[in-house]
Design an enzyme around this catalytic site. Sequence first.
Site, PDB file in Angstrom:
ATOM      1  N   CYS A  86      28.001  40.711  38.712  1.00 25.22           N
ATOM      2  CA  CYS A  86      26.678  39.984  39.521  1.00 25.22           C
ATOM      3  C   CYS A  86      26.679  41.108  41.483  1.00 25.22           C
ATOM      4  CB  CYS A  86      27.219  38.695  39.865  1.00 25.22           C
ATOM      5  SG  CYS A  86      26.481  37.748  41.177  1.00 25.22           S
ATOM      6  N   HIS A 195      27.788  35.874  34.610  1.00 25.72           N
ATOM      7  CA  HIS A 195      29.252  35.575  35.155  1.00 25.72           C
ATOM      8  C   HIS A 195      29.540  35.124  33.812  1.00 25.72           C
ATOM      9  CE1 HIS A 195      29.332  35.667  39.099  1.00 25.72           C
ATOM     10  NE2 HIS A 195      28.339  35.890  39.435  1.00 25.72           N
ATOM     11  N   GLU A 197      32.468  35.650  33.224  1.00 21.15           N
ATOM     12  CA  GLU A 197      34.020  34.804  33.804  1.00 21.15           C
ATOM     13  C   GLU A 197      33.856  33.464  33.722  1.00 21.15           C
ATOM     14  OE1 GLU A 197      32.605  37.095  35.062  1.00 21.15           O
ATOM     15  OE2 GLU A 197      32.739  36.173  37.206  1.00 21.15           O
TER      16      GLU A 197
END
Lengths: 230, 82
Positions: A86, A195, A197
Amino acid sequence: MRVAVIQFPGSNADVDMYQAVEDIMGAPVDYVWHSHNDLSAYDIILLPGGFSYGDYLRCGAVARFSPVMEQVIKAAEEGKLILGVCNGFQILTEAGLLPGALLRNASLKFLCKLSELRVVNNSTAFTQDYSQDEVIQIPIAHGEGNYFCDEETLAKLQANNQIVFCYENENPNGSINGIAGIINERGNVLGMMPHPERAVHAWMTSDDGKRMFTSILKTWREKNGVTTNA
Amino acid sequence: MLKATVYVTLRESVLDPQGHAIQGALHSLGFDEVKGVRIGKYLEVNVDTTDKAQAEERVREMCEKLLANTVIEDYRFEILEG
């Protein structure tokens, strides 16, 4: 192996990134403040999402000149693995470690939702645990994720197999050829808008991001001749 | 003291969704003659020098390094007496 999660003023996905490393890689991980000017202790460097320096001027434009970025560039030259997610991706393009730029979403809307991605290249250090052309679910959260590059750069990305992830079914932000993530020519610097994560446990709606972290771990072990017990 | 007025705009080849939205808003207000809107940034940079040529060189460097991302943006500037 030691992992660094770089923190800029305005980073906000740093904790998610740190916890994903702890949970999935089980590796020692440190937060590294942007004013730090030595990354020699780290093997893997993660640039998290957020709004570094308030996105003033352009996303990533100011962060790119943080003292730590000189070290990130040096680490890239040394062949260390660097992942920017990002805002981290935006910083990597501003720093010239990845080609192109991220523009305002074509819809002008900030998008925060689960997106479907196709793994276009599973032969990278970051994606070896995925299958080629597998479709995975990873969340996005951005206002400026519309990847842009000129035709010449696009042709080069395609020829070198540098496009790693593309949006599947729906292109949420208008990015060129539906590009969601790219890697540098050498194969050690990857940037992506979604994302991973935030998709590492089933309770997060998807755990498809987990294999990015296991891929990185596997790559590091292969490179360093460490036997796995997993 | 000299003042540089710097304009940064998206390159012609780059779509400007914000400009497009503003064009639509102008049309809905009855400004039908509007055939295009491009949105950019305007910066005023005060530089502590009287040497115009030197200021020009330095401001160009600022644009190339930070103020514009030449992958997607063009820039132009003027140097004025502060």
